[in-house]
Structure formats: C-alpha cells, structure tokens
Design a protein around this motif. Structure first.
Motif, mmCIF file in Angstrom:
data_model
loop_
_atom_site.group_PDB
_atom_site.id
_atom_site.type_symbol
_atom_site.label_atom_id
_atom_site.label_comp_id
_atom_site.label_asym_id
_atom_site.label_seq_id
_atom_site.Cartn_x
_atom_site.Cartn_y
_atom_site.Cartn_z
ATOM 1 N N ARG A 179 -7.005 4.984 1.446
ATOM 2 C CA ARG A 179 -6.151 4.516 0.355
ATOM 3 C C ARG A 179 -4.746 4.246 0.875
ATOM 4 N NH1 ARG A 179 -7.087 9.341 -3.695
ATOM 5 N NH2 ARG A 179 -6.447 10.312 -1.769
ATOM 6 N N ALA A 180 -4.010 3.379 0.200
ATOM 7 C CA ALA A 180 -2.648 3.021 0.615
ATOM 8 C C ALA A 180 -1.657 4.091 0.189
ATOM 9 C CB ALA A 180 -2.248 1.682 0.007
ATOM 10 N N ILE A 181 -0.878 4.565 1.165
ATOM 11 C CA ILE A 181 0.234 5.474 0.890
ATOM 12 C C ILE A 181 1.462 4.921 1.608
ATOM 13 C CG2 ILE A 181 -1.181 7.522 0.495
ATOM 14 C CD1 ILE A 181 -0.546 8.402 3.380
ATOM 15 N N SER A 182 2.629 5.427 1.275
ATOM 16 C CA SER A 182 3.865 4.940 1.894
ATOM 17 C C SER A 182 3.836 5.165 3.401
ATOM 18 C CB SER A 182 5.079 5.630 1.289
ATOM 19 O OG SER A 182 5.211 5.265 -0.063
ATOM 20 N N GLY A 183 4.217 4.107 4.138
ATOM 21 C CA GLY A 183 4.272 4.166 5.589
ATOM 22 C C GLY A 183 5.710 4.097 6.063
ATOM 23 N N SER A 184 5.886 3.708 7.317
ATOM 24 C CA SER A 184 7.213 3.604 7.919
ATOM 25 C C SER A 184 7.187 2.484 8.948
ATOM 26 C CB SER A 184 7.587 4.922 8.598
ATOM 27 O OG SER A 184 6.736 5.138 9.717
ATOM 28 N N LEU A 185 8.347 2.182 9.539
ATOM 29 C CA LEU A 185 8.386 1.172 10.591
ATOM 30 C C LEU A 185 7.518 1.572 11.770
ATOM 31 C CD1 LEU A 185 12.122 0.037 10.656
ATOM 32 C CD2 LEU A 185 10.124 -1.329 10.038
ATOM 33 N N ALA A 186 7.387 2.871 12.012
ATOM 34 C CA ALA A 186 6.618 3.359 13.155
ATOM 35 C C ALA A 186 5.127 3.508 12.851
ATOM 36 C CB ALA A 186 7.175 4.704 13.621
ATOM 37 N N GLU A 187 4.735 3.507 11.574
ATOM 38 C CA GLU A 187 3.329 3.696 11.202
ATOM 39 C C GLU A 187 3.043 2.923 9.925
ATOM 40 O OE1 GLU A 187 -0.547 4.830 11.369
ATOM 41 O OE2 GLU A 187 0.891 5.439 12.880
ATOM 42 N N HIS A 188 2.415 1.751 10.066
ATOM 43 C CA HIS A 188 2.053 0.954 8.889
ATOM 44 C C HIS A 188 0.959 -0.057 9.251
ATOM 45 C CE1 HIS A 188 5.040 -1.669 10.847
ATOM 46 N NE2 HIS A 188 4.339 -2.666 10.312
ATOM 47 N N CYS A 189 0.300 -0.577 8.220
ATOM 48 C CA CYS A 189 -0.704 -1.629 8.405
ATOM 49 C C CYS A 189 -0.631 -2.660 7.281
ATOM 50 C CB CYS A 189 -2.109 -1.046 8.504
ATOM 51 S SG CYS A 189 -2.635 -0.209 7.006
ATOM 52 N N GLY A 190 0.396 -2.554 6.444
ATOM 53 C CA GLY A 190 0.538 -3.512 5.359
ATOM 54 C C GLY A 190 1.847 -3.326 4.620
ATOM 55 N N ARG A 191 2.072 -4.241 3.673
ATOM 56 C CA ARG A 191 3.261 -4.187 2.818
ATOM 57 C C ARG A 191 2.792 -4.351 1.373
ATOM 58 N NH1 ARG A 191 8.577 -4.278 3.579
ATOM 59 N NH2 ARG A 191 8.441 -4.960 5.727
ATOM 60 N N ALA A 192 3.280 -3.483 0.504
ATOM 61 C CA ALA A 192 2.898 -3.515 -0.903
ATOM 62 C C ALA A 192 3.511 -4.734 -1.591
ATOM 63 C CB ALA A 192 3.354 -2.244 -1.604
ATOM 64 N N LEU A 193 2.660 -5.571 -2.166
ATOM 65 C CA LEU A 193 3.103 -6.732 -2.938
ATOM 66 C C LEU A 193 3.049 -6.439 -4.432
ATOM 67 C CD1 LEU A 193 1.399 -9.618 -0.931
ATOM 68 C CD2 LEU A 193 3.721 -8.720 -0.706
ATOM 69 N N GLY A 194 2.811 -5.202 -4.744
ATOM 70 C CA GLY A 194 2.807 -4.697 -6.102
ATOM 71 C C GLY A 194 3.236 -3.246 -6.042
ATOM 72 N N ALA A 195 3.307 -2.578 -7.167
ATOM 73 C CA ALA A 195 3.712 -1.179 -7.214
ATOM 74 C C ALA A 195 2.634 -0.352 -7.880
ATOM 75 C CB ALA A 195 5.026 -1.034 -7.976
#
Length: 124
Positions: A90-106
């Motif tokens: 599931r999607a949880i908040s990431g960081s510049l050092a650990e991510h695989c996407g950007r939320a286009l919704g909330a």
C-alpha cells in the motif's frame, strides 16, 4: 478522494506487463519484479508497478508500469507527496531517499484509493 483537478478516481495507464505472483497479491498494490511485495522478508526490492487485480501465488497478474494507476493507501497521504510501499504494497508517505511514486490525489485514511504517478524506485 480528489485527483489533480478531477474529483473522481482517475488514472492514466500507459503501459502494463504480466508477471506471475510469488505470493498472494491484492489489487491496487505496489509489486516487485519478482512477483512479491517490495518490502517483504529479504529486504527492500524495486517496485515494477501496481497490480490491476488480485492474484494467488502462481497466477498471472497484470501490472501497470507507466504513467499512473490507483493505489490503496496505507494511511493518510497528502496530494503531491512522494510515496513508497508499506509491507503489503500500500502507498505510504515516502521521502527523496525512498520513494516509487508521487500522489496525484490525497488519502485521509487507510484503505482509500488514490492516483499515484509511478516513478523509478529510489532506495536510500
């Protein structure tokens, strides 16, 4: 669950591939190249994309790999936030050092579907 300038659930699936699940997978979850969840036992693995449907171990499943798709949130996620997978994809908040996407919704709570732009997985 607004997504960009659209109040409905939307996505822009450009590419998908098929992989064989190595564990039971739920729909709308991040999945690794090996057919399992990206943060399961054995350490963090790169995300290949997002499952379109659920699949049992050994079954083929379609995985969206580009531009965006609906992902189940693992908790509150702000619009525009970088996201990463939790232990069940599931999607949880990431960081510049650990991510695989950007939320286009909330998302305001666990279990909500949000549109996520699929990015190359970045590990610290």
């Amino acid at each position: 669950m607004p997504s960009q300038n659209n109040t409905g659930r939307q996505f822009d699936k450009r590419h998908a591939t098929t992989l064989v699940a190595t564990v039971a997978l739920a729909a709308h979850r991040f999945v690794a190249y090996d057919g399992g969840y990206p943060t399961a036992a054995g350490g963090a693995k790169d995300v290949q994309g997002v499952t379109e449907t659920a699949a049992d171990s050994g079954e083929a499943v379609a995985v969206v790999t580009s531009y965006s798709y609906l992902v189940e949130a693992g908790g509150a996620v702000a619009f525009g936030a970088l996201v990463k997978p939790d232990l069940t994809g599931r999607a949880i908040s990431g960081s510049l050092a650990e991510h695989c996407g950007r939320a286009l919704g909330a998302a305001t709570a666990e279990g909500q579907l949000i549109e996520v732009e699929i990015l190359k997985h970045v590990h610290a």
